[in-house]
Design a protein around this motif. Structure first.
Motif, PDB file in Angstrom:
ATOM      1  N   ASP A   8      50.253  39.373  31.065  1.00 60.37           N
ATOM      2  CA  ASP A   8      51.253  40.018  31.925  1.00 60.37           C
ATOM      3  C   ASP A   8      52.678  39.562  31.634  1.00 60.37           C
ATOM      4  OD1 ASP A   8      49.837  41.799  33.902  1.00 60.37           O
ATOM      5  OD2 ASP A   8      48.693  39.969  34.223  1.00 60.37           O
ATOM      6  N   GLU A  30      43.556  42.640  28.412  1.00 57.64           N
ATOM      7  CA  GLU A  30      44.359  43.601  29.190  1.00 57.64           C
ATOM      8  C   GLU A  30      45.825  43.514  28.799  1.00 57.64           C
ATOM      9  OE1 GLU A  30      44.123  43.119  33.495  1.00 57.64           O
ATOM     10  OE2 GLU A  30      46.221  43.724  33.682  1.00 57.64           O
ATOM     11  N   HIS A 134      41.576  44.050  43.929  1.00 61.48           N
ATOM     12  CA  HIS A 134      42.704  43.369  43.293  1.00 61.48           C
ATOM     13  C   HIS A 134      43.718  42.927  44.334  1.00 61.48           C
ATOM     14  CE1 HIS A 134      46.363  43.890  40.377  1.00 61.48           C
ATOM     15  NE2 HIS A 134      46.119  42.619  40.643  1.00 61.48           N
ATOM     16  N   GLN A 140      49.140  37.727  46.621  1.00 60.59           N
ATOM     17  CA  GLN A 140      48.797  36.325  46.309  1.00 60.59           C
ATOM     18  C   GLN A 140      49.858  35.385  46.871  1.00 60.59           C
ATOM     19  OE1 GLN A 140      48.033  35.604  42.070  1.00 60.59           O
ATOM     20  NE2 GLN A 140      47.258  37.679  41.877  1.00 60.59           N
ATOM     21  N   GLY A 167      44.734  36.324  40.926  1.00 60.78           N
ATOM     22  CA  GLY A 167      44.926  34.883  41.100  1.00 60.78           C
ATOM     23  C   GLY A 167      43.704  34.037  40.811  1.00 60.78           C
ATOM     24  N   GLY A 187      44.233  36.323  34.670  1.00 60.25           N
ATOM     25  CA  GLY A 187      45.530  36.339  33.971  1.00 60.25           C
ATOM     26  C   GLY A 187      46.072  34.929  33.850  1.00 60.25           C
ATOM     27  N   GLY A 188      46.903  34.560  34.840  1.00 59.75           N
ATOM     28  CA  GLY A 188      47.550  33.252  34.818  1.00 59.75           C
ATOM     29  C   GLY A 188      46.574  32.080  34.733  1.00 59.75           C
TER      30      GLY A 188
END
Ligand SMILES: O=C([C@H](O)CO)[C@H](O)[C@H](O)COP(=O)(O)O
Length: 210
Positions: A8, A30, A134, A140, A167, A187-188
């Protein structure tokens, strides 16, 4: 159960470096909405060209013109494209029809859908491939998570695969896996870690044990 890495807050070029580190541990990469906003669908092409053996998801969060936007994402090399569950059935039907024509898959993102149980039933009947709960960045930041929503859709979705995002990290992954989604999106929890390979390996092991 599959693992998707969400890229992202990086450029496509930085994304390539991250995927090089973690490729053996992920099933899908993604191209996140922020990258598409910054670099367009070319980012999808760049990543697909670099990793032809990985499935690539374009997080377009489609809200209108379903058929046209799926066609453009398919031309760029996307294997899976996201459409918002909050949009109307006409857009989802158009997206599903075009995806079938192109041999691609649709992931419905249920972000901020208020009537989650009812809408999950409805989109499940439209022939979509994945339904994903999501909790977005803003949710988040307000302390929300997607676990209760995952339990809700698991009760009613009969045809599509289920997915969870928002998250997720090594520490919170067991909570997500408990509900047995088909796809876990991180992701993170991988891309922002100093040891990305280590995080991806540990997360992939949990996902495999499912
Ligand atoms: O879809 C996403 C978000 O809305 C930004 O576009 C993220 O890819 C998704 O939330 C997964 O990322 P993490 O929350 O960092 O795991």
């Amino acid at each position: 159960m599959e693992l998707q890495l969400a890229l992202d807050l990086v450029t496509a070029q930085e994304g390539i470096e991250i995927v090089r580190e973690v490729e053996p541990f992920i099933d899908i990469v993604e191209i996140g909405t922020p990258i598409v906003i910054n670099e367009g669908l070319n980012a999808v092409k760049v990543i697909k060209d670099a990793f032809p053996n990985l499935k690539v998801l374009a997080d377009l969060k489609i809200m209108d013109a379903g058929g046209y936007e799926i066609q453009k994402a398919a031309e760029a090399g996307a294997d899976i494209v996201t459409v918002l569950g909050a949009t109307n059935d006409l857009t989802i039907k158009g997206a599903v029809e075009e995806a079938k024509k192109q041999g691609k898959k649709i992931l419905i993102d249920m972000i901020n859908v208020p009537n989650l149980e009812q809408r999950a039933r409805e989109v499940d009947a439209l022939g979509v491939d994945y339904i994903c709960v999501h909790t977005g960045y803003d949710g988040q930041a307000a302390g929300h998570n997607p676990f209760e929503d995952l339990a809700t859709i698991k009760k009613v979705v009969k045809n599509a695969k289920t997915a969870v995002a928002g998250g997720l990290k090594l520490e919170t992954l067991p909570e997500a896996i408990k509900a047995q989604p088909d796809l876990v999106i991180v992701g993170g929890g991988i891309a922002s870690q100093s040891d990305k390979k280590g995080a991806a390996e540990k997360i992939a092991n949990l996902v495999k044990q499912g």
